[in-house]
Scaffold this motif. Structure first.
Motif, PDB file in Angstrom:
ATOM      1  N   ILE A   1      34.291  28.626  39.990  1.00 23.40           N
ATOM      2  CA  ILE A   1      35.052  29.251  41.081  1.00 23.40           C
ATOM      3  C   ILE A   1      36.289  28.413  41.368  1.00 23.40           C
ATOM      4  O   ILE A   1      36.222  27.177  41.473  1.00 23.40           O
ATOM      5  N   TYR A   2      37.419  29.095  41.485  1.00 23.58           N
ATOM      6  CA  TYR A   2      38.684  28.432  41.779  1.00 23.58           C
ATOM      7  C   TYR A   2      39.141  28.838  43.184  1.00 23.58           C
ATOM      8  O   TYR A   2      39.228  30.031  43.502  1.00 23.58           O
TER       9      TYR A   2
ATOM     10  N   ILE B   1      44.251  36.398  48.512  1.00 20.85           N
ATOM     11  CA  ILE B   1      43.160  36.093  47.603  1.00 20.85           C
ATOM     12  C   ILE B   1      42.668  34.678  47.909  1.00 20.85           C
ATOM     13  O   ILE B   1      43.453  33.717  47.917  1.00 20.85           O
ATOM     14  N   ASP B   2      41.361  34.528  48.160  1.00 24.26           N
ATOM     15  CA  ASP B   2      40.795  33.223  48.508  1.00 24.26           C
ATOM     16  C   ASP B   2      40.279  32.486  47.278  1.00 24.26           C
ATOM     17  O   ASP B   2      40.531  31.294  47.119  1.00 24.26           O
ATOM     18  N   THR B   3      39.513  33.189  46.431  1.00 18.01           N
ATOM     19  CA  THR B   3      38.943  32.548  45.248  1.00 18.01           C
ATOM     20  C   THR B   3      39.032  33.495  44.059  1.00 18.01           C
ATOM     21  O   THR B   3      39.150  34.720  44.215  1.00 18.01           O
ATOM     22  N   VAL B   4      38.954  32.918  42.859  1.00 22.95           N
ATOM     23  CA  VAL B   4      38.919  33.692  41.632  1.00 22.95           C
ATOM     24  C   VAL B   4      37.947  33.018  40.673  1.00 22.95           C
ATOM     25  O   VAL B   4      37.802  31.772  40.695  1.00 22.95           O
TER      26      VAL B   4
ATOM     27  N   VAL C   1      36.365  39.204  35.702  1.00 29.60           N
ATOM     28  CA  VAL C   1      37.217  38.445  36.615  1.00 29.60           C
ATOM     29  C   VAL C   1      36.945  38.938  38.028  1.00 29.60           C
ATOM     30  O   VAL C   1      36.991  40.142  38.290  1.00 29.60           O
ATOM     31  N   LYS C   2      36.645  38.016  38.935  1.00 38.29           N
ATOM     32  CA  LYS C   2      36.362  38.385  40.316  1.00 38.29           C
ATOM     33  C   LYS C   2      37.337  37.693  41.260  1.00 38.29           C
ATOM     34  O   LYS C   2      37.560  36.483  41.162  1.00 38.29           O
ATOM     35  N   PHE C   3      37.932  38.500  42.136  1.00 39.98           N
ATOM     36  CA  PHE C   3      38.841  38.004  43.160  1.00 39.98           C
ATOM     37  C   PHE C   3      38.176  38.226  44.521  1.00 39.98           C
ATOM     38  O   PHE C   3      37.773  39.336  44.842  1.00 39.98           O
TER      39      PHE C   3
ATOM     40  N   GLN D   1      36.562  43.197  41.364  1.00 42.50           N
ATOM     41  CA  GLN D   1      36.152  42.840  40.009  1.00 42.50           C
ATOM     42  C   GLN D   1      36.874  43.686  38.977  1.00 42.50           C
ATOM     43  O   GLN D   1      36.987  44.899  39.132  1.00 42.50           O
ATOM     44  N   ILE D   2      37.378  43.041  37.941  1.00 40.71           N
ATOM     45  CA  ILE D   2      37.952  43.728  36.788  1.00 40.71           C
ATOM     46  C   ILE D   2      37.295  43.156  35.534  1.00 40.71           C
ATOM     47  O   ILE D   2      37.242  41.931  35.360  1.00 40.71           O
ATOM     48  N   VAL D   3      36.797  44.025  34.696  1.00 43.71           N
ATOM     49  CA  VAL D   3      36.164  43.616  33.445  1.00 43.71           C
ATOM     50  C   VAL D   3      37.129  43.895  32.301  1.00 43.71           C
ATOM     51  O   VAL D   3      37.598  45.031  32.130  1.00 43.71           O
TER      52      VAL D   3
END
Length: 532
Positions: free
Chosen positions: A398-399, A408-411, A422-424, A432-434
């Protein structure tokens, strides 16, 4: 001409099995169910309708070679679809943003209203907006007619859309009427999307419905057009000059209705006189000394005249409904192109000579090649690198993202063999984008800032989900590039992720900037620090 055929009669009429190639085998296999729907246009083999399969194939190859960005193509001859294709992840069941091709539909709504006696093209624009009357009404504004809106000859020196878009709380009609009208209406062509908005506003005044609602029983239902949607201004009035979304076949049906002088299934649903007026040369739209191209052949009622005695509705970045009366043909195209004239040039140079006056001898070899080409169209790069040593080190981590306008808090990135998830996380939810590796993966998203928009949208909260298809590739050991195709719009986001130590830097580049650099993007760069 009947637009509905039962399966047995349909296949018999289409000559299934001719030259060893059945009708359904000529078209991409995934389309079979769609082709046999009762509200679809009938299908045929190109040569049976006097069209060269070789010419269609050369056209497809040429637009790909020139990187003209086509998303779909449908060729209709003698009322029958002879070729159709979608570049994945675009697909026949998906709608596509039309941009200014929407204008021709708004014009059609005015045609219905004229036929029903709700208004006349000679009516003065001011007469519909007494409550929005400016303090001083100039003689030019007072003289402006509906016809001047239709022909883009309102008397304005520039397009009025930008001032309208700045009115984020509404009152677009009032703003339009407050703007200076520098010239006598009817004397000077200026492409004016604000004028088309005013047609929409007038229609809603006299009909008590939006253009979309008004057209539904009069146009969309008779033609079997389902699920259309249209952007609105803050007051709930359809934007008129842009914002309509329909499918590629719906565009073709619309063109076929005009080709048939307003008749559908033997019934006159739109007056032939209106079709003649709307598509005729009403006003010049360029100096006579300008070299010949398809934007200086004259203008009708929200239709462009084109070369070869044809006409069209069209929209930004390559949305076309091209009608060729002398060839009994309609060509529907959606795209995101950097050169709209180049696509039409290929139509004239390659497709037009392939339209013959009578049926052609069967050409099994060309038909097979065309079938295979149409079935394999894709925007996916031929090869991608699906792995990197970095992937296992960052997967699942987690970033924490620095403060940004998208909130956006985390990705996080989760890699596996054939895809990355990818989760934002923002303050409200996880987006979520796959992304497929070497393939498109389709989904939906409400990610803030998506999709990119050529015309600023009047976004209402909560934002609707947008369809997206995505793939990713490693361009270097520490750089992962994702392509997100918002495939009910022409646009994509390219998201370049640079991994270094325990940080990620995500740079967004939308395709609008790539195709139209004058449209500067203000997408933020996201910088994240690994926290777990």
């Amino acid at each position: 001409m009947s637009m509905t055929l039962d399966r047995r009669r349909f296949l018999k009429q289409m000559g299934a099995g001719v030259a060893g190639i059945g009708f359904l085998s000529l078209m991409p296999g995934t389309l079979e169910a769609a082709l046999l729907k009762a509200n679809s246009l009938p299908r045929s083999i190109p040569e049976l309708q006097g069209v060269s399969s070789e010419a269609i194939l050369r056209f497809v190859e040429a637009v790909e070679k020139q990187n003209l960005g086509l998303h779909s193509l449908m060729v209709v001859r003698n009322g029958q679809v002879v070729a159709e294709g979608w570049w994945a992840p675009y697909a026949p069941e998906l709608k596509h943003t039309l941009f200014s091709l929407s204008k021709s539909f708004t014009s059609t709504a005015i045609g219905f209203a004229v036929a029903e006696g709700k208004l006349k093209v000679t009516d003065k624009v001011m007469s519909f907006f007494p409550e929005d009357k400016p303090a001083e009404v100039s003689s030019n504004l007072a003289a402006m007619r509906i016809k001047d809106l239709l022909t883009m000859t309102t008397g304005h020196e520039t397009d009025t859309l930008r001032p309208l878009l700045q009115e984020t709380s509404g009152g677009w009609a009032r703003k339009f009427l407050s703007l200076p009208v520098e010239r006598e209406p009817g004397t000077h062509f200026v492409y004016n999307t604000g004028a088309t908005y005013m047609l929409s506003a007038i229609l809603q005044k006299v009909a008590g419905q939006t253009v979309l609602e008004y057209l539904t029983p009069r146009l969309f239902q008779p033609l079997g057009i389902e699920g259309a949607d249209w952007e609105t201004d803050p007051d709930g009035i359809n934007t008129g000059g842009y914002g309509l979304r329909v499918r590629t076949e719906d565009i073709a049906k619309f063109g076929q209705l005009y080709l048939q002088k307003g008749k559908w299934n033997g019934k006159q649903i739109l007056p032939a006189q209106w079709v003649e007026e709307a598509t005729a040369y009403q006003v010049p739209n360029a100096p006579s000394a300008t070299p010949a191209h398809d934007w200086n052949q004259g203008y009708g009622y929200q239709f462009w005249r084109s070369r070869h005695n044809s006409y069209r509705g069209d929209g930004a970045m390559g949305q076309y409904c091209l009608v060729l009366p002398e060839k009994d043909a309609v060509i529907a195209i959606t795209s995101e192109t950097h050169d709209m004239q180049a696509i039409l040039n290929q139509v004239w140079e390659i497709l037009l000579p392939g339209l013959k006056p009578a049926a052609l001898p069967q050409n099994a070899t060309a038909q097979k090649a065309l079938r295979q080409k149409l079935a394999s169209l894709t925007l996916l790069p031929p090869k991608t690198n699906t792995s990197s040593p970095i992937a296992s080190k960052v997967s699942g981590k987690i970033y924490k993202v620095q403060e940004n306008p998208l909130h956006i808090d985390t990705v996080s990135f989760t890699f596996n063999k054939d895809k990355v998830t990818v989760k934002f996380q923002d303050g409200e939810e996880v987006h979520q984008i796959v992304c497929g590796l070497n393939e498109w993966v389709k989904g939906e998203t409400q990610l803030p800032g998506s999709p990119p928009s050529f015309v600023p949208m009047q976004r209402k909260l909560p934002l609707p989900k947008e369809k997206v298809a995505a793939f990713g590739t490693w361009t270097s050991p520490d750089t992962f590039v994702m392509t997100w195709s918002f495939n009910q719009t022409p646009h994509t986001d390219t998201v370049t992720c640079h991994f270094e130590d325990k940080t990620v830097r995500m740079v967004f580049t939308d395709s609008i900037v790539q195709k139209a650099p004058e449209r500067k993007s203000e997408r933020p760069v996201l910088v994240g620090q690994m926290i777990g």
